[in-house]
Scaffold this active site. Structure first.
Site, PDB file in Angstrom:
ATOM      1  N   SER A 179       0.862  -1.172   0.000  1.00 35.32           N
ATOM      2  CA  SER A 179       0.000   0.000   0.000  1.00 35.32           C
ATOM      3  C   SER A 179       0.901   1.225   0.000  1.00 35.32           C
ATOM      4  O   SER A 179       1.875   1.289   0.771  1.00 35.32           O
ATOM      5  CB  SER A 179      -0.908   0.012   1.233  1.00 35.32           C
ATOM      6  OG  SER A 179      -1.768   1.130   1.214  1.00 35.32           O
ATOM      7  N   ARG A 235       3.884 -11.504   3.656  1.00 30.68           N
ATOM      8  CA  ARG A 235       3.015 -11.719   2.492  1.00 30.68           C
ATOM      9  C   ARG A 235       3.844 -11.947   1.227  1.00 30.68           C
ATOM     10  O   ARG A 235       3.451 -12.724   0.348  1.00 30.68           O
ATOM     11  CB  ARG A 235       2.066 -10.541   2.308  1.00 30.68           C
ATOM     12  CG  ARG A 235       0.965 -10.502   3.352  1.00 30.68           C
ATOM     13  CD  ARG A 235      -0.139  -9.548   2.977  1.00 30.68           C
ATOM     14  NE  ARG A 235      -1.243  -9.624   3.928  1.00 30.68           N
ATOM     15  CZ  ARG A 235      -2.441  -9.107   3.715  1.00 30.68           C
ATOM     16  NH1 ARG A 235      -2.697  -8.470   2.585  1.00 30.68           N
ATOM     17  NH2 ARG A 235      -3.387  -9.214   4.629  1.00 30.68           N
TER      18      ARG A 235
END
Length: 434
Positions: free
Chosen positions: A360, A408
């Site tokens: 992000s 991740r």
């Protein structure tokens, strides 16, 4: 041990001392074998019962699995042995005996539930498949650092104990700090912006973040590793370029340096490095493509966040990594800058692997008045962030950056079913120990 030889380095004709864990004992009658394991591999120790001292045989064959032993003896060539050599022992020293009943089987012959593995992580890490994951993880972090340095970034470390949350809200772990209320930091966001606003300009950090989220899913953690970038005189396009470069570098490093580990994980034949530029879809295009798949019960409308099933549908449709850009301003944090020609659109972006969000980021609001207004619009008190906002009155350049989830990234590169597989000692809603 000064005179210790690693099993992989034992050569025929030498007399060596090896040390490690008892992987297995095989008693075939007149002859028996102890398989010793260390960090470089395994080696066979041969006991010919009729030709050896009884005490030596008893010690070597009576030791329990996973006990720590050292073995001294001659190395002989033996094509039938797993590594082509074996040791004929002169001595066996039991350094630390293991209990006969183990909570899990480090040989991997008997599967264990993930919770059992995490409760006994030291034993779990003795399995070659688990070691492979963390060897690859180390390579990924090293590759990220190297790529950042190639991009003229300076590595920094920022506080993990803070007076205010990065984004406010309830996702904070409160602590007592010398009689004051403090929090574990959700992100290095505000600090890395302040450093990018100095003459350092381009910075990166790889470190822990803490989020008191109530999620209990295979892809969420409450303590995670964040790979962060911030660059002065960068816009959101520049930040996306850096994010793509770092992710690609991670894949390239694994492909180049971790062939044995990929073989261990049965991934070598299908492992692919992303090629070409990652597509950049606007938020509007993303929800249109998700709706067109027909995978959701309800159609998405402008302003909706993307549900997990929507991300999966879009990932299947795109077929690789991709960015989502131009998110609605109202669903991005206060520090994300809006487009100059449309205040309803932010410069925020997400980088998606086909399965989930990895990154992000966006361009940051560098104008003091606009930044303070952003706080107020999101119900935050600018005075609580005065240490941050005041620096925007002293000449803050345009800047942009991102946060990339380290676990991740490992999870998606290795196609792991649960993010807890990618962290040594996970912290989630149920797990605080070990």
């Amino acid at each position: 041990m000064q005179d210790r030889t690693y099993t992989a380095d034992a050569e025929p004709g030498e007399t060596v001392t090896v040390a490690g864990w008892v992987h297995e004992v095989r008693d075939l009658g007149g002859i028996a074998f102890l398989i010793l394991r260390d960090t470089t591999g395994r080696i066979q120790v041969k006991f010919e019962k009729d030709e050896m001292d009884d005490d030596l045989v008893e010690t070597g064959l009576g030791v329990t699995r996973e006990s720590v032993v050292s073995v001294t003896g001659a190395v002989d060539e033996e094509p039938r042995a797993p590594t082509g050599v074996e040791i004929v022992p002169d001595s066996v020293d039991v350094i630390s005996a293991a209990d006969p009943e183990l909570p899990l089987d480090p040989s991997g012959k008997v599967d264990a539930e993930l919770s059992t593995r995490l409760d006994n992580r030291t034993l779990d890490l003795r399995k070659s498949e688990v070691q492979a994951i963390f060897s690859i993880r180390a390579t990924i972090l090293e590759a990220a650092r190297e790529r950042f340095r190639e991009l003229r970034c300076t590595e920094i470390t920022t506080p993990k104990i803070v007076a205010t949350g990065t984004e406010g809200g309830t996702e904070l772990f409160p602590i007592t700090y010398f009689g004051q209320e403090a929090f574990m930091n959700q992100s290095p966001q505000l600090f890395k912006q302040l450093i990018a606003g100095s003459n350092v300009e381009r910075v990166f950090e790889i470190g822990p973040i803490f989020r008191a989220e109530e999620h209990n899913t295979p892809r969420h953690l409450n303590e995670a590793t964040s790979i962060d970038f911030e660059g002065a005189f960068c816009d959101h396009h520049d930040a996306m370029d850096v994010a793509e470069a770092v992710v690609t570098a991670a894949y390239e490093a694994v492909a180049e340096n971790c062939r044995d580990e990929l073989e261990t994980l049965d991934l070598a034949d299908d492992f692919e490095v992303p090629e070409g530029d990652f597509p950049r879809l606007s938020y509007e295009e993303a929800i249109e493509r998700i709706n067109a798949t027909g995978e959701l019960d309800d159609q998405l409308v402008w302003g909706d966040d993307l549900p997990t099933e929507g991300e999966k549908a879009l990932g299947d449709d795109v077929g690789g990594h991709y960015f989502i850009t131009d998110w609605p301003s109202e669903i991005k944090p206060f520090y994300i800058k809006d487009h100059d020609d449309d205040e309803q659109l932010s410069t925020g972006f997400d980088l998606m692997a086909p399965r989930m969000e990895l990154v992000s980021g966006g361009q940051r609001e560098h104008r003091y008045e606009h930044l303070v207004a952003g706080f107020e619009q999101q119900g935050l008190d600018p005075d609580q962030f005065e240490y941050y906002t005041k620096m925007f009155r002293y000449g803050m350049p345009p800047h942009a950056g991102f946060g990339l989830g380290g676990e991740r990234l490992v999870m998606t590169i290795l196609d792991l079913p649960n993010i807890r597989e990618a962290v040594l000692f996970p912290r989630d809603r149920q797990r605080l120990s070990p």
